[in-house]
Design a protein around this motif. Sequence first.
Motif, PDB file in Angstrom:
ATOM      1  N   ALA A 198       7.739  35.455  98.286  1.00  0.00           N
ATOM      2  CA  ALA A 198       8.646  35.972  97.261  1.00  0.00           C
ATOM      3  C   ALA A 198       8.267  35.456  95.877  1.00  0.00           C
ATOM      4  N   LYS A 199       7.910  34.177  95.803  1.00  0.00           N
ATOM      5  CA  LYS A 199       7.512  33.608  94.508  1.00  0.00           C
ATOM      6  C   LYS A 199       6.259  34.305  93.978  1.00  0.00           C
ATOM      7  N   LYS A 200       5.366  34.654  94.875  1.00  0.00           N
ATOM      8  CA  LYS A 200       4.103  35.277  94.477  1.00  0.00           C
ATOM      9  C   LYS A 200       4.278  36.758  94.147  1.00  0.00           C
ATOM     10  N   ASP A 201       4.985  37.494  95.013  1.00  0.00           N
ATOM     11  CA  ASP A 201       5.035  38.949  94.906  1.00  0.00           C
ATOM     12  C   ASP A 201       6.201  39.481  94.079  1.00  0.00           C
ATOM     13  N   TYR A 202       7.271  38.724  93.986  1.00  0.00           N
ATOM     14  CA  TYR A 202       8.484  39.251  93.352  1.00  0.00           C
ATOM     15  C   TYR A 202       8.919  38.435  92.145  1.00  0.00           C
ATOM     16  N   SER A 203       7.969  37.801  91.486  1.00  0.00           N
ATOM     17  CA  SER A 203       8.312  37.024  90.295  1.00  0.00           C
ATOM     18  C   SER A 203       8.638  37.982  89.147  1.00  0.00           C
ATOM     19  N   LEU A 204       9.536  37.549  88.295  1.00  0.00           N
ATOM     20  CA  LEU A 204       9.927  38.363  87.152  1.00  0.00           C
ATOM     21  C   LEU A 204       8.755  38.567  86.199  1.00  0.00           C
ATOM     22  N   GLU A 205       7.914  37.550  86.070  1.00  0.00           N
ATOM     23  CA  GLU A 205       6.744  37.662  85.197  1.00  0.00           C
ATOM     24  C   GLU A 205       5.818  38.776  85.663  1.00  0.00           C
ATOM     25  N   ARG A 206       5.660  38.887  86.979  1.00  0.00           N
ATOM     26  CA  ARG A 206       4.808  39.948  87.522  1.00  0.00           C
ATOM     27  C   ARG A 206       5.377  41.328  87.193  1.00  0.00           C
ATOM     28  N   VAL A 207       6.678  41.496  87.352  1.00  0.00           N
ATOM     29  CA  VAL A 207       7.309  42.779  87.050  1.00  0.00           C
ATOM     30  C   VAL A 207       7.169  43.113  85.565  1.00  0.00           C
ATOM     31  N   ILE A 208       7.422  42.133  84.710  1.00  0.00           N
ATOM     32  CA  ILE A 208       7.327  42.372  83.268  1.00  0.00           C
ATOM     33  C   ILE A 208       5.913  42.776  82.870  1.00  0.00           C
ATOM     34  N   ALA A 209       4.929  42.114  83.437  1.00  0.00           N
ATOM     35  CA  ALA A 209       3.539  42.461  83.135  1.00  0.00           C
ATOM     36  C   ALA A 209       3.226  43.896  83.565  1.00  0.00           C
ATOM     37  N   GLN A 210       3.696  44.284  84.736  1.00  0.00           N
ATOM     38  CA  GLN A 210       3.443  45.643  85.217  1.00  0.00           C
ATOM     39  C   GLN A 210       4.181  46.675  84.373  1.00  0.00           C
ATOM     40  N   LEU A 211       5.414  46.365  84.002  1.00  0.00           N
ATOM     41  CA  LEU A 211       6.179  47.303  83.174  1.00  0.00           C
ATOM     42  C   LEU A 211       5.554  47.452  81.794  1.00  0.00           C
ATOM     43  N   LYS A 212       5.138  46.345  81.211  1.00  0.00           N
ATOM     44  CA  LYS A 212       4.498  46.426  79.896  1.00  0.00           C
ATOM     45  C   LYS A 212       3.271  47.327  79.934  1.00  0.00           C
ATOM     46  N   LYS A 213       2.507  47.214  81.006  1.00  0.00           N
ATOM     47  CA  LYS A 213       1.309  48.046  81.144  1.00  0.00           C
ATOM     48  C   LYS A 213       1.699  49.527  81.193  1.00  0.00           C
ATOM     49  N   VAL A 214       2.750  49.845  81.971  1.00  0.00           N
ATOM     50  CA  VAL A 214       3.223  51.232  82.061  1.00  0.00           C
ATOM     51  C   VAL A 214       3.726  51.704  80.705  1.00  0.00           C
ATOM     52  N   TYR A 215       4.523  50.887  80.029  1.00  0.00           N
ATOM     53  CA  TYR A 215       5.061  51.266  78.723  1.00  0.00           C
ATOM     54  C   TYR A 215       3.938  51.557  77.724  1.00  0.00           C
ATOM     55  N   ARG A 216       2.952  50.676  77.657  1.00  0.00           N
ATOM     56  CA  ARG A 216       1.882  50.838  76.685  1.00  0.00           C
ATOM     57  C   ARG A 216       1.017  52.058  77.015  1.00  0.00           C
ATOM     58  N   GLU A 217       0.824  52.326  78.302  1.00  0.00           N
ATOM     59  CA  GLU A 217       0.082  53.524  78.702  1.00  0.00           C
ATOM     60  C   GLU A 217       0.808  54.781  78.249  1.00  0.00           C
ATOM     61  N   GLU A 218       2.125  54.802  78.434  1.00  0.00           N
ATOM     62  CA  GLU A 218       2.888  55.984  78.040  1.00  0.00           C
ATOM     63  C   GLU A 218       2.904  56.174  76.534  1.00  0.00           C
ATOM     64  N   LEU A 219       3.069  55.072  75.806  1.00  0.00           N
ATOM     65  CA  LEU A 219       3.077  55.183  74.347  1.00  0.00           C
ATOM     66  C   LEU A 219       1.706  55.595  73.813  1.00  0.00           C
ATOM     67  N   ALA A 220       0.647  55.097  74.447  1.00  0.00           N
ATOM     68  CA  ALA A 220      -0.708  55.453  74.026  1.00  0.00           C
ATOM     69  C   ALA A 220      -0.994  56.939  74.273  1.00  0.00           C
ATOM     70  N   SER A 221      -0.356  57.489  75.273  1.00  0.00           N
ATOM     71  CA  SER A 221      -0.602  58.904  75.604  1.00  0.00           C
ATOM     72  C   SER A 221      -0.045  59.851  74.535  1.00  0.00           C
ATOM     73  N   ASN A 222       0.761  59.325  73.612  1.00  0.00           N
ATOM     74  CA  ASN A 222       1.237  60.154  72.494  1.00  0.00           C
ATOM     75  C   ASN A 222       0.090  60.519  71.547  1.00  0.00           C
ATOM     76  N   ASN A 223      -0.925  59.610  71.552  1.00  0.00           N
ATOM     77  CA  ASN A 223      -2.074  59.827  70.642  1.00  0.00           C
ATOM     78  C   ASN A 223      -3.367  59.793  71.437  1.00  0.00           C
ATOM     79  N   PRO A 224      -3.630  60.792  72.247  1.00  0.00           N
ATOM     80  CA  PRO A 224      -4.823  60.776  73.091  1.00  0.00           C
ATOM     81  C   PRO A 224      -6.108  60.821  72.268  1.00  0.00           C
TER      82      PRO A 224
END
Length: 378
Positions: free
Chosen positions: A352-378
């Motif tokens: 649980a500490k390895k797979d479900y840490s809040l830091e891991r989720v935040i890092a993954q979400l940030k990546k998704v957010y930045r990908e979506e925002l970048a897609s506004n200017n392909p």
Amino acid sequence: MKILQALFFPPEQPGGVSSMVPYIKERFNHVDDEMELFSLPKRIRNKGSEQVSFKTFDYTPYIGNKLVDKYIQTYRDYLWWTKMRINQSYDLIHAHHPIAAMVMKQVFPNTKLVLTLHSSYERELILNKAIEPDGVEQQFLTKIYRELEVVADRILTVSHAFKNYLADYVEHVDRIKVIHNGFDEKRFRPTAHENEVTQFITVCRLVPAKGLDVLLRACARLKAKGHPFMLHIIGDGPIRKELEALAQSLGLYDDIIFYGYMLHPEQFMPFFDVFVLPSRAEAFGSVFAEAALCQLALVGTDVGGIAEQIQHRVNGLLVPVEDDEALAEALESVVIDPDFRYQLALAASNKAKKDYSLERVIAQLKKVYREELASNNP
């Protein structure tokens, strides 16, 4: 980034989503990104009156069904509240409920929308015997998935099992990304303790979908074999009286404590030994990860997100759905062998500490957010 997290329930409500997102907000607001929360207060009822329409299907044939009518009115209420309360723009909106997603895209059509699907409302209703399989309600609710696929710029979900479930209702399931729920480790403090009698705990809403009737029958089998234990049930719901009556009829009155609803059960959990919940379905099962972080041994059913969290006999025990005999045997194994129980609990905590840490989720979400925002200017 300026991000809005659009919830359905207010953050103080119990549940995996409501207990996770405020902690994500806290971490985001410590760095360069700004995040706000938005939800529909319970007191807002029957305020909205705007017409509702969907892009992918006509819902009017379903009008007159009680559940459908309530869903549409809730959509109107959320829309009314959103238009009244939000008077600024965001770079990206992350919705955590279908109604929140559809409303946000209607109000902010040019803003990137990420949606996390956390559970299946129709499946829960069927398991709780609130609606019939393949009935009008299920037809309507499953059509919403295709609508969400069109409305959202990115869809996330919490387990591979739930992603597979969605495959029947969307056109491009391969575009759905799995990000498991994450938890703030600071909330969970394992406590060294030594209970003379094995202490079982379960935390859930008291509804048929959670399989507590199966758990009580398993406990009756365990008691018949002469194994002492205590079962602590935290939660409330419509079948509480039914479960209490079943406990009485099975001769478990002295072996079970019903606590009712508790806002922060994770503060209570570390003093027990085994977390058990024989759910009939579970998209993820956040409470298993929470129990693991409290360093409890885990016993669950081999379904959905539970099976993705537990590797049988490595970091917990899995049993078939509806099988009280198998569940009793699993419980017996952790009662008679404290060392085995401890090893399961330790492995569960480490995973649980390895797979479900809040830091891991935040890092993954940030990546998704930045990908979506970048897609506004392909």
